[in-house]
Design a protein around this motif. Structure first.
Motif, PDB file in Angstrom:
ATOM      1  N   UNK A   1     -16.521 -38.551 -24.160  1.00  0.00           N
ATOM      2  CA  UNK A   1     -17.176 -37.233 -23.973  1.00  0.00           C
ATOM      3  C   UNK A   1     -16.871 -35.973 -24.898  1.00  0.00           C
ATOM      4  N   UNK A   2     -15.466 -35.917 -25.035  1.00  0.00           N
ATOM      5  CA  UNK A   2     -14.999 -34.630 -25.725  1.00  0.00           C
ATOM      6  C   UNK A   2     -15.622 -34.979 -27.244  1.00  0.00           C
ATOM      7  N   UNK A   3     -15.378 -36.123 -27.746  1.00  0.00           N
ATOM      8  CA  UNK A   3     -15.715 -36.463 -29.174  1.00  0.00           C
ATOM      9  C   UNK A   3     -17.080 -36.114 -29.428  1.00  0.00           C
ATOM     10  N   UNK A   4     -17.881 -36.615 -28.394  1.00  0.00           N
ATOM     11  CA  UNK A   4     -19.344 -36.314 -28.549  1.00  0.00           C
ATOM     12  C   UNK A   4     -19.712 -34.964 -28.573  1.00  0.00           C
ATOM     13  N   UNK A   5     -19.059 -33.925 -27.714  1.00  0.00           N
ATOM     14  CA  UNK A   5     -19.456 -32.767 -27.467  1.00  0.00           C
ATOM     15  C   UNK A   5     -19.271 -31.780 -28.565  1.00  0.00           C
TER      16      UNK A   5
END
Length: 192
Positions: free
Chosen positions: A10-14
Protein backbone atom coordinates in the motif's frame (compact mmCIF):
# COMPACT_ATOMS: atom_id res chain seq x y z
CA UNK A 1 -1.22 -3.80 12.55
CA UNK A 2 -2.40 -5.48 9.41
CA UNK A 3 0.04 -7.68 7.55
CA UNK A 4 3.33 -5.85 7.01
CA UNK A 5 3.71 -6.98 3.40
CA UNK A 6 0.24 -5.66 2.57
CA UNK A 7 1.07 -2.34 4.26
CA UNK A 8 4.37 -2.11 2.34
CA UNK A 9 2.47 -2.76 -0.91
CA UNK A 10 0.00 0.00 0.00
CA UNK A 11 2.86 2.37 0.82
CA UNK A 12 4.56 1.62 -2.48
CA UNK A 13 1.31 2.25 -4.36
CA UNK A 14 0.68 5.48 -2.43
CA UNK A 15 4.03 7.11 -3.24
CA UNK A 16 3.59 6.41 -6.95
CA UNK A 17 0.45 8.54 -7.17
CA UNK A 18 1.11 12.03 -8.56
CA UNK A 19 -1.18 13.47 -5.86
CA UNK A 20 1.20 12.12 -3.20
CA UNK A 21 4.03 14.23 -4.57
CA UNK A 22 2.14 17.52 -4.36
CA UNK A 23 3.68 20.10 -2.04
CA UNK A 24 1.18 19.74 0.77
CA UNK A 25 -0.35 16.91 2.72
CA UNK A 26 -3.80 16.58 4.23
CA UNK A 27 -5.40 19.89 5.27
CA UNK A 28 -2.49 21.74 3.60
CA UNK A 29 -0.09 20.45 6.22
CA UNK A 30 3.48 19.68 5.27
CA UNK A 31 3.73 16.52 3.18
CA UNK A 32 5.41 14.45 5.91
CA UNK A 33 4.47 10.85 6.57
CA UNK A 34 5.41 8.12 9.00
CA UNK A 35 5.39 4.44 8.15
CA UNK A 36 5.46 2.49 11.40
CA UNK A 37 6.22 -1.20 11.70
CA UNK A 38 7.17 -3.78 14.33
CA UNK A 39 10.87 -3.35 15.24
CA UNK A 40 11.46 -7.09 14.88
CA UNK A 41 10.54 -6.75 11.18
CA UNK A 42 13.29 -4.17 10.50
CA UNK A 43 15.18 -6.39 8.05
CA UNK A 44 12.07 -6.97 5.93
CA UNK A 45 11.43 -3.23 5.73
CA UNK A 46 15.05 -2.58 4.74
CA UNK A 47 14.80 -5.20 2.00
CA UNK A 48 11.62 -3.64 0.60
CA UNK A 49 13.19 -0.18 0.59
CA UNK A 50 16.26 -1.55 -1.21
CA UNK A 51 13.98 -3.28 -3.73
CA UNK A 52 12.09 -0.02 -4.31
CA UNK A 53 15.35 1.90 -4.76
CA UNK A 54 16.64 -0.57 -7.34
CA UNK A 55 13.33 -0.50 -9.20
CA UNK A 56 13.26 3.31 -9.14
CA UNK A 57 16.88 3.54 -10.36
CA UNK A 58 15.79 1.94 -13.64
CA UNK A 59 14.05 5.23 -14.46
CA UNK A 60 10.56 3.89 -15.04
CA UNK A 61 8.89 6.17 -12.49
CA UNK A 62 8.15 9.89 -12.63
CA UNK A 63 10.17 10.71 -9.51
CA UNK A 64 13.48 9.88 -7.88
CA UNK A 65 13.39 7.87 -4.67
CA UNK A 66 16.05 9.20 -2.31
CA UNK A 67 16.83 7.21 0.83
CA UNK A 68 18.70 8.77 3.74
CA UNK A 69 19.81 6.47 6.54
CA UNK A 70 20.07 8.92 9.44
CA UNK A 71 22.52 6.68 11.28
CA UNK A 72 24.83 6.57 8.25
CA UNK A 73 24.71 10.37 7.99
CA UNK A 74 25.78 10.67 11.63
CA UNK A 75 28.57 8.10 11.31
CA UNK A 76 29.83 9.64 8.05
CA UNK A 77 29.97 13.05 9.74
CA UNK A 78 31.91 11.68 12.71
CA UNK A 79 34.35 9.80 10.45
CA UNK A 80 34.81 12.74 8.07
CA UNK A 81 35.74 14.95 11.02
CA UNK A 82 37.96 12.29 12.68
CA UNK A 83 35.69 12.18 15.75
CA UNK A 84 35.10 8.42 16.01
CA UNK A 85 38.03 7.54 18.27
CA UNK A 86 37.40 10.60 20.41
CA UNK A 87 33.74 9.57 20.74
CA UNK A 88 34.66 6.06 21.87
CA UNK A 89 37.07 7.41 24.48
CA UNK A 90 34.65 10.11 25.61
CA UNK A 91 31.84 7.58 26.05
CA UNK A 92 34.07 5.28 28.10
CA UNK A 93 35.13 8.17 30.30
CA UNK A 94 31.89 10.18 30.63
CA UNK A 95 29.09 7.75 29.71
CA UNK A 96 26.36 7.43 27.09
CA UNK A 97 24.37 10.49 28.14
CA UNK A 98 27.34 12.85 27.78
CA UNK A 99 28.50 11.45 24.41
CA UNK A 100 24.92 11.62 23.14
CA UNK A 101 24.79 15.30 24.06
CA UNK A 102 28.24 15.99 22.57
CA UNK A 103 27.38 14.35 19.22
CA UNK A 104 24.00 16.07 19.17
CA UNK A 105 25.69 19.43 19.73
CA UNK A 106 28.32 18.77 17.04
CA UNK A 107 25.58 17.98 14.52
CA UNK A 108 23.47 20.95 15.71
CA UNK A 109 20.53 18.57 15.93
CA UNK A 110 18.44 21.04 17.92
CA UNK A 111 19.16 23.96 15.57
CA UNK A 112 17.44 25.07 12.40
CA UNK A 113 20.75 24.71 10.55
CA UNK A 114 21.22 21.11 11.65
CA UNK A 115 23.88 19.18 9.74
CA UNK A 116 21.37 16.44 8.95
CA UNK A 117 18.74 18.85 7.65
CA UNK A 118 21.31 20.63 5.51
CA UNK A 119 22.61 17.30 4.19
CA UNK A 120 19.11 16.22 3.18
CA UNK A 121 18.38 19.58 1.55
CA UNK A 122 21.66 19.50 -0.39
CA UNK A 123 21.21 15.92 -1.65
CA UNK A 124 17.55 15.93 -2.66
CA UNK A 125 16.58 16.65 -6.27
CA UNK A 126 13.42 18.61 -7.09
CA UNK A 127 11.20 15.75 -8.26
CA UNK A 128 11.77 13.25 -5.47
CA UNK A 129 10.27 11.30 -2.62
CA UNK A 130 12.51 11.17 0.45
CA UNK A 131 12.68 8.12 2.70
CA UNK A 132 14.25 8.55 6.14
CA UNK A 133 15.52 5.32 7.64
CA UNK A 134 17.79 4.34 10.53
CA UNK A 135 15.66 6.03 13.21
CA UNK A 136 15.99 3.13 15.65
CA UNK A 137 19.75 2.89 15.11
CA UNK A 138 20.17 6.59 15.99
CA UNK A 139 18.34 6.53 19.29
CA UNK A 140 19.09 8.28 21.68
CA UNK A 141 21.41 10.60 19.72
CA UNK A 142 18.67 11.62 17.34
CA UNK A 143 15.03 11.81 18.32
CA UNK A 144 12.57 11.45 15.47
CA UNK A 145 10.55 14.53 16.43
CA UNK A 146 13.68 16.70 16.24
CA UNK A 147 14.51 15.71 12.69
CA UNK A 148 10.90 16.06 11.53
CA UNK A 149 10.42 19.42 13.23
CA UNK A 150 13.70 20.79 11.90
CA UNK A 151 13.02 19.48 8.39
CA UNK A 152 9.54 20.95 8.54
CA UNK A 153 11.03 24.40 9.15
CA UNK A 154 13.47 24.21 6.24
CA UNK A 155 12.43 21.58 3.75
CA UNK A 156 8.97 21.37 2.21
CA UNK A 157 9.55 20.89 -1.51
CA UNK A 158 9.08 17.09 -1.69
CA UNK A 159 7.24 14.50 0.39
CA UNK A 160 9.15 12.86 3.23
CA UNK A 161 8.42 9.39 4.64
CA UNK A 162 10.04 8.44 7.93
CA UNK A 163 10.25 4.71 8.61
CA UNK A 164 9.67 4.19 12.32
CA UNK A 165 10.33 0.87 14.12
CA UNK A 166 7.51 1.14 16.62
CA UNK A 167 3.97 2.45 16.80
CA UNK A 168 2.75 5.82 15.59
CA UNK A 169 -0.83 6.93 16.20
CA UNK A 170 -0.50 10.49 14.80
CA UNK A 171 -0.03 11.83 18.33
CA UNK A 172 2.94 9.94 19.74
CA UNK A 173 5.66 7.52 18.75
CA UNK A 174 6.21 4.47 20.90
CA UNK A 175 9.53 2.73 20.48
CA UNK A 176 10.12 -0.80 21.81
CA UNK A 177 6.78 -0.71 23.62
CA UNK A 178 8.11 1.55 26.35
CA UNK A 179 9.74 4.76 25.24
CA UNK A 180 7.21 7.41 24.36
CA UNK A 181 8.05 10.37 22.22
CA UNK A 182 4.88 12.40 22.70
CA UNK A 183 5.95 15.58 20.97
CA UNK A 184 3.66 17.14 18.39
CA UNK A 185 4.22 15.81 14.89
CA UNK A 186 3.24 17.48 11.66
CA UNK A 187 3.23 14.10 10.00
CA UNK A 188 0.56 11.65 9.08
CA UNK A 189 0.53 7.89 9.26
CA UNK A 190 1.15 6.76 5.68
CA UNK A 191 -0.69 3.44 5.82
CA UNK A 192 -3.13 2.55 8.56
Amino acid sequence: MEDLNERLDQMEDAIRKPSFRQSSGRANEVNYWIFDYPPERELEVRERIKYMQNKNAKGCEEFELVVFDLYDIIIDYLEKNDFMDACFKFEQKKGLERITKAVSNALKINDDDSYIVQYIKDHTPENAVVFLTGVGKCFPILRSHKILNNLHQAFVRVPVVMFFPGVYNEQELILFGEIKDDNYYRAFKLVK
